[in-house]
Design a protein around this motif. Structure first.
Motif, short mmCIF file in Angstrom:
data_model
loop_
_atom_site.label_atom_id
_atom_site.label_comp_id
_atom_site.label_asym_id
_atom_site.label_seq_id
_atom_site.Cartn_x
_atom_site.Cartn_y
_atom_site.Cartn_z
N ASN A 148 0.83 -1.22 0.00
CA ASN A 148 0.00 0.00 0.00
C ASN A 148 0.86 1.27 0.00
OD1 ASN A 148 -2.47 1.42 0.07
ND2 ASN A 148 -2.38 1.60 2.31
N LYS A 149 0.21 2.39 -0.17
CA LYS A 149 0.82 3.73 -0.20
C LYS A 149 1.76 3.89 -1.40
CE LYS A 149 0.32 4.23 4.80
NZ LYS A 149 0.71 4.92 6.01
N ASP A 151 1.36 5.60 -3.85
CA ASP A 151 1.42 7.00 -4.28
C ASP A 151 2.60 7.75 -3.65
OD1 ASP A 151 -0.18 8.61 -1.71
OD2 ASP A 151 -0.46 6.47 -1.91
N LEU A 152 3.13 7.21 -2.54
CA LEU A 152 4.22 7.91 -1.85
C LEU A 152 5.61 7.50 -2.34
CD1 LEU A 152 2.97 7.78 1.87
CD2 LEU A 152 2.74 9.65 0.22
N SER A 179 -2.91 1.82 -3.80
CA SER A 179 -2.93 3.03 -2.97
C SER A 179 -4.37 3.29 -2.56
CB SER A 179 -2.40 4.23 -3.75
OG SER A 179 -2.76 5.42 -3.07
N ALA A 180 -4.59 3.29 -1.27
CA ALA A 180 -5.94 3.56 -0.76
C ALA A 180 -6.31 5.01 -1.02
CB ALA A 180 -6.01 3.27 0.73
N VAL A 181 -5.31 5.87 -1.18
CA VAL A 181 -5.56 7.30 -1.37
C VAL A 181 -5.92 7.62 -2.82
CG1 VAL A 181 -4.42 9.56 -1.42
CG2 VAL A 181 -4.30 8.14 0.63
N VAL A 203 0.35 -4.60 10.22
CA VAL A 203 0.67 -3.84 11.43
C VAL A 203 -0.02 -2.48 11.33
CG1 VAL A 203 2.87 -5.01 11.81
CG2 VAL A 203 2.82 -2.90 10.49
N SER A 204 -0.26 -1.83 12.47
CA SER A 204 -1.03 -0.60 12.42
C SER A 204 -0.25 0.49 11.71
CB SER A 204 -1.48 -0.18 13.82
OG SER A 204 -0.35 0.19 14.56
N GLY A 205 -0.96 1.29 10.96
CA GLY A 205 -0.35 2.39 10.24
C GLY A 205 -0.13 2.13 8.76
N VAL A 206 -0.25 0.88 8.32
CA VAL A 206 0.00 0.57 6.91
C VAL A 206 -1.18 0.96 6.02
CG1 VAL A 206 1.64 -1.31 7.36
CG2 VAL A 206 -0.81 -1.82 7.15
N GLY A 207 -2.32 1.27 6.66
CA GLY A 207 -3.47 1.69 5.87
C GLY A 207 -4.48 0.59 5.60
N LYS A 208 -4.51 -0.39 6.49
CA LYS A 208 -5.44 -1.51 6.31
C LYS A 208 -6.89 -1.02 6.36
CE LYS A 208 -5.38 -4.58 9.64
NZ LYS A 208 -6.62 -4.41 10.43
N SER A 209 -7.19 -0.16 7.34
CA SER A 209 -8.57 0.35 7.45
C SER A 209 -8.92 1.20 6.22
CB SER A 209 -8.75 1.20 8.69
OG SER A 209 -8.18 0.57 9.79
N SER A 210 -7.97 2.01 5.78
CA SER A 210 -8.22 2.84 4.60
C SER A 210 -8.50 1.96 3.38
CB SER A 210 -7.01 3.73 4.31
OG SER A 210 -6.66 4.48 5.44
N LYS A 222 -12.67 0.95 11.74
CA LYS A 222 -12.16 1.59 12.96
C LYS A 222 -13.27 1.81 13.98
CE LYS A 222 -7.76 2.28 12.25
NZ LYS A 222 -6.51 2.98 12.17
P1 GDP Z 1 -4.29 1.04 9.75
O1 GDP Z 1 -3.74 1.32 11.11
O2 GDP Z 1 -3.45 0.05 9.02
O3 GDP Z 1 -5.73 0.69 9.73
O4 GDP Z 1 -4.08 2.38 8.91
P2 GDP Z 1 -5.07 3.59 8.55
O5 GDP Z 1 -6.03 3.16 7.49
O6 GDP Z 1 -5.61 4.19 9.77
O7 GDP Z 1 -4.02 4.57 7.86
C1 GDP Z 1 -2.90 5.07 8.54
C2 GDP Z 1 -2.46 6.39 7.89
O8 GDP Z 1 -1.99 6.16 6.57
C3 GDP Z 1 -3.60 7.38 7.76
O9 GDP Z 1 -3.10 8.66 7.99
C4 GDP Z 1 -4.04 7.23 6.31
O10 GDP Z 1 -4.63 8.39 5.78
C5 GDP Z 1 -2.72 6.92 5.63
N1 GDP Z 1 -2.88 6.10 4.41
C6 GDP Z 1 -3.57 4.96 4.28
N2 GDP Z 1 -3.46 4.47 3.02
C7 GDP Z 1 -2.69 5.35 2.34
C8 GDP Z 1 -2.21 5.42 0.99
O11 GDP Z 1 -2.46 4.55 0.14
N3 GDP Z 1 -1.41 6.48 0.67
C9 GDP Z 1 -1.11 7.47 1.56
N4 GDP Z 1 -0.35 8.47 1.14
N5 GDP Z 1 -1.54 7.43 2.84
C10 GDP Z 1 -2.32 6.40 3.23
#
Ligand code: GDP
Ligand code: ZN
Length: 327
Positions: A148-149, A151-152, A179-181, A203-210, A222
């Motif tokens: 994921n991510k 785009d970054l 990219s979830a974004v 792990v938390s922060g990877v964007g699983k929820s997004s 969430k």
């Molecule tokens: P979780 O802890 O894995 O559920 O992660 P979240 O869905 O809460 O996302 C953690 C952070 O990463 C948030 O600030 C999201 O906006 C950001 N994020 C999630 N997916 C992406 C992505 O594909 N690209 C970017 N740039 N940020 C993302």
């Protein structure tokens, strides 16, 4: 009658006859115990169960005339009764604590696990990912790695993204860039989830929820999430739930810092769960071979010629070493 468990909270269950999504309440009758299992929950999300239901006569109006109608569907007052569990194809567990022998079954009958990782923000830890992959091999759950991510990742990440693909595709795991974004790769992920039960971990922060929200905006994993701080060290009270994707298919989220639990293996078993090493080990001179000091080791030869990645091999050595510490 048979149905699938889609939610479990304490002593209450919600069932549905998949692929339909008509949820109805159920309870367990007596003690259903699985032979030899130390799990705190005998029935888990994803379990296919047998149930009984007796429609109850209820007065058709408040005046209580003798004119009763029949409630044909289970309700909270008159739930279905789970009488048995059908054999599981696989299941994924989580240990209540690291040392505890007790375990909690997160999900049963999982078609595929999607492990969400990021090259950066946060940086993926390959030894941890490899442990998770070993765990899935032990549980017999096929894995897709979701990067994921995307785009970054600019020019400065290119090399690492390519190396990551080569390591894991080389080991036999599909890797999807998403990219979830921006929505990149989301259609492909949504298609892959159709008609299957998929487990999401990361792990938390990877964007699983997004990602889950990108797959289906009506879902919000969430909401109702218990913070991990409360979970640590305590008897786990996390309840898992299956969600239906509007586009088809069902997903089970694994909230929490680490996703799901890791397994303990004997030293000589570990290499069996690195698919590429298992394959190469057919050529080893000795059986069993730990692929460390033995002469004529085909796995070491494959690492030297680059057909097995050095990163995966180091994760393997790390796991071997950890096992030795406890012996
Ligand atoms: P979780 O802890 O894995 O559920 O992660 P979240 O869905 O809460 O996302 C953690 C952070 O990463 C948030 O600030 C999201 O906006 C950001 N994020 C999630 N997916 C992406 C992505 O594909 N690209 C970017 N740039 N940020 C993302
Ligand atoms: Zn060997």
């Amino acid at each position: 009658m048979e149905a699938t468990v889609v939610k479990h909270t304490g002593s209450h269950y919600l069932l549905s006859a998949l692929p339909e999504w008509n949820l109805f309440p159920a309870v367990l009758r007596g003690k259903i115990r699985l032979k030899g299992s130390s799990a705190t929950n005998p029935v888990a999300v994803g379990d296919r169960v047998r149930y009984e239901f007796s429609p109850q006569a209820v007065p058709s109006d408040k005046s209580g005339g003798n004119d009763a109608s029949w409630k044909e569907v289970p309700t909270e007052q008159n739930p279905a009764v789970i009488t048995g569990i059908l054999p599981r194809r696989n299941y994924v567990i989580r240990r209540s604590t690291n040392l505890s022998r007790q375990s909690h079954i997160i999900a049963a009958n999982v078609d595929r696990a999607y492990i969400v990782v990021t090259i950066d923000f946060p940086e993926v830890k390959l030894p941890f990912l490899d442990r998770l992959l070993v765990t899935c091999e032990v549980y017999n759950v096929p894995v897709t790695i979701v990067l994921n991510k995307s785009d970054l990742y600019g020019e400065e990440h290119r090399g690492r993204v390519e190396a990551f693909h080569s390591i894991y595709e080389g080991a036999g795991y599909p890797v999807m860039d998403v990219s979830a974004v921006t929505g990149m790769g989301i259609d492909a992920l949504r298609d892959a989830c159709k008609g299957a039960v998929s487990l999401f971990s990361g792990v938390s922060g990877v964007g699983k929820s997004s990602l889950i929200r990108a797959l289906d905006p009506s879902l919000d994993p969430k909401v109702g999430e218990i913070s991990d701080a409360h979970l640590q060290g305590k008897h786990t009270t996390t309840f898992y739930e299956m969600y239906r994707l509007a586009s088809g298919g069902f997903i089970i989220d694994t909230p929490g810092i680490r996703g799901f639990g890791l397994v303990d293996l004997a030293r000589e078993e570990i290499a069996l769960y690195f698919p590429e090493m298992l394959k190469a080990s057919e050529g080893c001179r000795f059986t069993p071979c730990t692929h460390t000091h033995e002469p004529g080791c085909a796995v070491k030869a494959a690492v030297e010629d680059g057909s097995i990645s050095y990163e995966r091999y180091s994760s393997y050595l790390g796991m071997l070493e950890d096992e030795s510490k406890y012996r």
